[in-house]
Enzyme design. Sequence first.
Site, PDB file in Angstrom:
ATOM      1  N   ARG A 280       0.823  -1.209   0.000  1.00 20.00           N
ATOM      2  CA  ARG A 280       0.000   0.000   0.000  1.00 20.00           C
ATOM      3  C   ARG A 280       0.858   1.261   0.000  1.00 20.00           C
ATOM      4  O   ARG A 280       0.442   2.290  -0.538  1.00 20.00           O
ATOM      5  CB  ARG A 280      -0.946  -0.009   1.207  1.00 20.00           C
TER       6      ARG A 280
ATOM      7  N   LYS B  47     -17.464 -16.002   4.119  1.00 10.97           N
ATOM      8  CA  LYS B  47     -18.876 -15.740   4.376  1.00 10.97           C
ATOM      9  C   LYS B  47     -19.655 -15.350   3.127  1.00 10.97           C
ATOM     10  O   LYS B  47     -19.297 -14.402   2.438  1.00 10.97           O
ATOM     11  CB  LYS B  47     -19.006 -14.624   5.421  1.00 10.97           C
TER      12      LYS B  47
ATOM     13  N   GLY C  39      -7.741  -7.167  -0.500  1.00  8.79           N
ATOM     14  CA  GLY C  39      -7.856  -7.977   0.707  1.00  8.79           C
ATOM     15  C   GLY C  39      -6.966  -9.208   0.679  1.00  8.79           C
ATOM     16  O   GLY C  39      -5.816  -9.169   0.242  1.00  8.79           O
TER      17      GLY C  39
ATOM     18  N   GLY D 117     -12.882  -4.249   0.927  1.00  9.13           N
ATOM     19  CA  GLY D 117     -14.254  -3.818   1.189  1.00  9.13           C
ATOM     20  C   GLY D 117     -14.745  -2.780   0.213  1.00  9.13           C
ATOM     21  O   GLY D 117     -15.902  -2.813  -0.227  1.00  9.13           O
TER      22      GLY D 117
END
Length: 403
Positions: free
Chosen positions: A39, A212, A360, A383
């Site tokens: 990053r 999930k 991610g 996200g």
Amino acid sequence: MPKKILEHLGDLRGKKVLVRVDFNVPLDKTTGAVKNDRRIRAALPTIEKLRQAGAAIILMSHLGRPEKATPEERRLLTMDRVAERLGQLLGQPVPVLGGGDAVVGPAVQQAAAALQPGQVALLQNLRFDPREQKNSPEFAAALASLGDAYVNDAFGTCHNDNDTSMVALPAAFKAAGKPRAIGRLVQRELEILDQLLTQPTRPLLAIMGGAKVSDKLGFIQALLHKVDHLLIGGKMTYAFLKAQGRSVGSTRVAGEEVEAARPLLAHVGQKILLPVDYLTARSDNLQDTRLCQGDIPEGYEGVDIGPRTVAAYVAHIRSAGTVVWNGPLGWFEQALFSRGTYGIAVALATCKATTIVGGGETAEAVEQFELAELMTHVSTGGGAFLAYVEGKKFLSLAQIDDL
């Protein structure tokens, strides 16, 4: 709509430019050393462009969750190590303005005013000030007083509507008539995603992994309207299997995950493809593995997709025009259970399609396999990537004028 970019900021010679970056990097829990500087490196094109324009650059970012940290953990969340690593990449010192825990204040103001053209400095961890996560006009005003222009180059936090530095701060610049723009990183992310959503080269293939279904239900439903096929892997596989009434052995699957998968079953075998085999391991002895093609026996839990699934998914990848991938397909951090994720990563790295990796853990995986440079685009925001594809509007981007 396209947003104003760095070239629209005007003459920056002698100006102070506040740049919101995403330096929320992983740190060593003992020493605080930066473990992965991806990053930080992603912000370099914007920093270099502003340096060439004659600006002094004041960077700002959050790091970790100091509000939930112990005093010892909080000590490791200062921006000192991040500034040190950035300085190494730039070949010049990068001071943390003001010293101590203060993000704003007289010492910070004085240090910012003293910056010369081409110099780069970093504010202290924004979340050391509790007002950062409250969209505080007062905190925004204090930050805005440090600079003459604002740049959003933090795609990974663009969906954080409550962050002062993302929303209230550019709004304060807007109210004052000061210029605002997106940086090179955000510009690239939006160009890639807008192309994906409007004019992808077909066939358009999506690969979805992770734990999930419920967290990604909106993302999956948005993709189903756009993709030709959606390939499922990772732990969410077992939510689908359980929803079909199949045994998943000792694999832990929450009830809400099964319920989230249930309405998607109508698409299985058509747009949605599930693994046809999967690697399982005993919960009490991970070295004891078994390859399954049907029900998973009790005592075993799913840890990876199997070789037949890898081969089938690779065949789809090789015939695709665009591939978007979000979520690992197994427990890739463990070498024994990384073959599925690695096989898919290699297929993306060597295919002819446009390949988009959705940030991610997926980005961590392709970096771990040293394949990131072979992808068309590796997003810096997990996200934010999901939210943008779902069609959510970002208040942070609304503060930047359209072209």
